[in-house]
Write an enzyme that holds these catalytic residues in place. Structure first.
Site, PDB file in Angstrom:
ATOM      1  N   ARG A  47      51.754  40.984  34.644  1.00  0.00           N
ATOM      2  CA  ARG A  47      51.017  40.986  33.380  1.00  0.00           C
ATOM      3  C   ARG A  47      51.902  41.077  32.141  1.00  0.00           C
ATOM      4  NH1 ARG A  47      48.101  38.361  36.400  1.00  0.00           N
ATOM      5  NH2 ARG A  47      46.146  39.239  37.190  1.00  0.00           N
TER       6      ARG A  47
ATOM      7  N   SER B 144      37.633  38.361  45.354  1.00  0.00           N
ATOM      8  CA  SER B 144      38.452  37.797  44.285  1.00  0.00           C
ATOM      9  C   SER B 144      39.919  37.862  44.678  1.00  0.00           C
ATOM     10  CB  SER B 144      38.222  38.595  43.000  1.00  0.00           C
ATOM     11  OG  SER B 144      39.115  38.186  41.986  1.00  0.00           O
TER      12      SER B 144
ATOM     13  N   ASP C  96      36.290  30.083  35.198  1.00  0.00           N
ATOM     14  CA  ASP C  96      36.134  31.176  34.238  1.00  0.00           C
ATOM     15  C   ASP C  96      36.862  30.897  32.930  1.00  0.00           C
ATOM     16  OD1 ASP C  96      34.697  32.367  36.212  1.00  0.00           O
ATOM     17  OD2 ASP C  96      35.953  34.140  36.423  1.00  0.00           O
TER      18      ASP C  96
ATOM     19  N   ASP D 294      43.780  45.003  34.243  1.00  0.00           N
ATOM     20  CA  ASP D 294      44.503  43.907  33.594  1.00  0.00           C
ATOM     21  C   ASP D 294      44.257  43.828  32.095  1.00  0.00           C
ATOM     22  OD1 ASP D 294      45.897  43.076  35.778  1.00  0.00           O
ATOM     23  OD2 ASP D 294      44.502  41.490  36.346  1.00  0.00           O
TER      24      ASP D 294
END
Length: 464
Positions: free
Chosen positions: A122, A206, A40, A151
């Site tokens: 994050r 995922s 990705d 996110d």
């Protein structure tokens, strides 16, 4: 006369928002990309070069995801990135010391269960993206978060707090590569390697991993009634297969943080690594949860947080003997608010920093040791001690003769004073009830009298 039937009008096509590209957006000269080296972000790297015609800087962080990150350097070079524009950093110690440990001082749980493993990573990534942008004179950052998740919010709130004028490029909100087939076609067109698993469909969900946890979302897990397969879990054995013998560990705390395990001093990252290993062996830290995302939808996620689950149990145990009752209560009141701030991406907000100051101040006395028994997915505290800061006074709390340390007769006045409002309320309620009863009785009597037939008047007999 027959009527001519007109063909049904074709339904109007939905209006599609125009993609934001370099032509429509302010010119970007240099963008810092959060780059894992996977499919990705490799596609994103090439897409940024093509769509924005800008210089790309890559940033790859090791926050304990358990994968080799150095190969990202060779992949970035192959994609035309200058060596001086490739940043690969080991952030494990900073992650645990400056983000995980402060969060655990608050005993933070989102919606009563989630230990915020993804959320807390994050702000660190956002911070380093901005640091590198400033260092390389970049004017934009980019990430691979989708437009449906949390996110994107966390990355961007952090970035704007640290660099208000930065431009954020979120390809998943801009491009039309919204299917696996389109992504694979784009990769083939531009010579981006695709491993066999990705081409065949890859994992049925995922994953996101760091030193605190692994999360599993999407795919087959989108059915909240689907039980995950046993082989999904990576960090923990199932409780059924955990050892039949319990293990007791001792955690040493200094100002609310674990500094040693079983008497062996360890760094923050070493502490979490060791607890992950121990907890995983005993099947500790699995969670299957449906949570409320900040963007508004419900989402099902499965989490493994063995070390974090042990940290939470141990921290609550040492606080139980070192914190004043009302301080502990205040922390518990504030915790859900604090947890939401982290989950929603407000780590760098003034309110989180204000709360952190209060929480950290409370930890000055949180020093001592805790013994935890780990057994088949469970944690039981079997001992806690603080030689310097314990508020537990056995002379007062004992059920035996305390030698006058506590006058039990004082309790009568204490109870009466605390019962005063209850007694007053009870008296008022009794008065209300009596008044209501009297009124009801009076009404009932009046209705009863009204229902009786009128008495006939006696007729006087005429005198004979």
């Amino acid at each position: 006369m027959s009527k001519t039937v007109k063909p049904a009008a074709k339904p109007a096509k939905p209006v599609k928002a125009a993609a934001t590209t370099a032509a429509a957006a302010p010119q970007v000269k240099k963008v810092v990309l959060a780059y894992s080296g996977g499919l990705d972000t490799s596609i994103i790297l090439k897409w940024l070069q093509d769509e924005y015609n800008c210089e790309v800087v890559t940033f790859t962080a090791d926050i304990g995801q358990g994968e080799e990150i150095e190969p990202a350097r060779a992949k970035a070079i192959k994609m035309g990135i200058k060596p001086e524009n490739i940043f690969i950093e080991d952030l494990r110690e900073e992650f645990v010391r400056d983000f995980v440990f402060p969060m655990f001082r608050a005993n933070a749980l989102y919606e009563g269960e989630y230990l915020l493993g993804t959320s807390i990573a994050r702000p660190l990534i956002a911070k380093r993206l901005i640091d590198i942008a400033k260092k390389t004179k970049g004017d934009a950052i980019s990430h691979g978060a989708t437009g449906k998740g949390n996110d994107q919010v966390r990355f961007e709130l952090g970035a704007y707090a640290l660099m208000p004028g930065v431009k954020v490029i979120a390809p998943w909100r801009e491009w039309d590569l919204l299917s696996r087939e389109k992504l694979l076609a784009y990769a083939d067109k531009h010579g981006i390697p695709v491993d066999f698993k990705k081409r065949k469909g890859g994992a049925p969900y995922s994953m996101d991993a760091n030193l605190l946890h692994i999360s599993y979302e999407g795919g087959v897990l989108e059915d909240p009634n689907f039980e995950p397969e046993a082989n999904m879990w990576r960090l923990t054995v199932s409780p059924e297969k955990a050892p039949n013998k319990p293990q007791i560990i001792e955690l040493t705390y200094a100002k609310g943080d674990v500094v040693a395990i079983d008497g062996v001093k360890l760094s923050p990252a070493q502490v979490l690594t060791k607890l992950n290993e121990i907890g995983g062996k005993h099947g500790i830290g699995r969670l299957d949860k449906v949570e409320n995302r900040y963007v508004g939808m419900k989402s099902r996620g499965c989490y493994e947080t063995p070390g974090g689950t042990i940290l939470l149990s141990g921290h609550r145990a040492i606080e139980s003997i070192t914190l004043d009752r009302e301080v502990l209560s205040l922390k518990d009141d504030l915790m859900p608010r604090y947890a939401r701030l982290i989950y929603n991406g407000y780590w760098f907000s003034p309110e989180r920093e204000l709360l952190q100051g209060l929480i950290d101040a409370s930890q000055a006395t949180v020093n001592g040791t805790v013994k935890l028994k780990l057994y088949k997915g469970t944690i039981l505290c079997v001992g806690r001690e603080s030689k310097t800061d314990s508020l537990f006074d056995a002379k007062i709390s004992t059920f035996d003769d305390d030698g006058g340390a506590y006058n039990q007769a004082d309790a009568a006045g204490f109870i009466k004073l605390n019962a005063l409002r209850l007694r007053i309320g009870a008296n008022v309620n009794a008065q209300r009830a009596a008044t209501a009863k009297a009124k009801a009785d009076k009404t009932a009597a009046r209705k009863s009298a009204a229902k009786k037939p009128a008495a006939k008047k006696a007729v006087a007999k005429k005198a004979a």
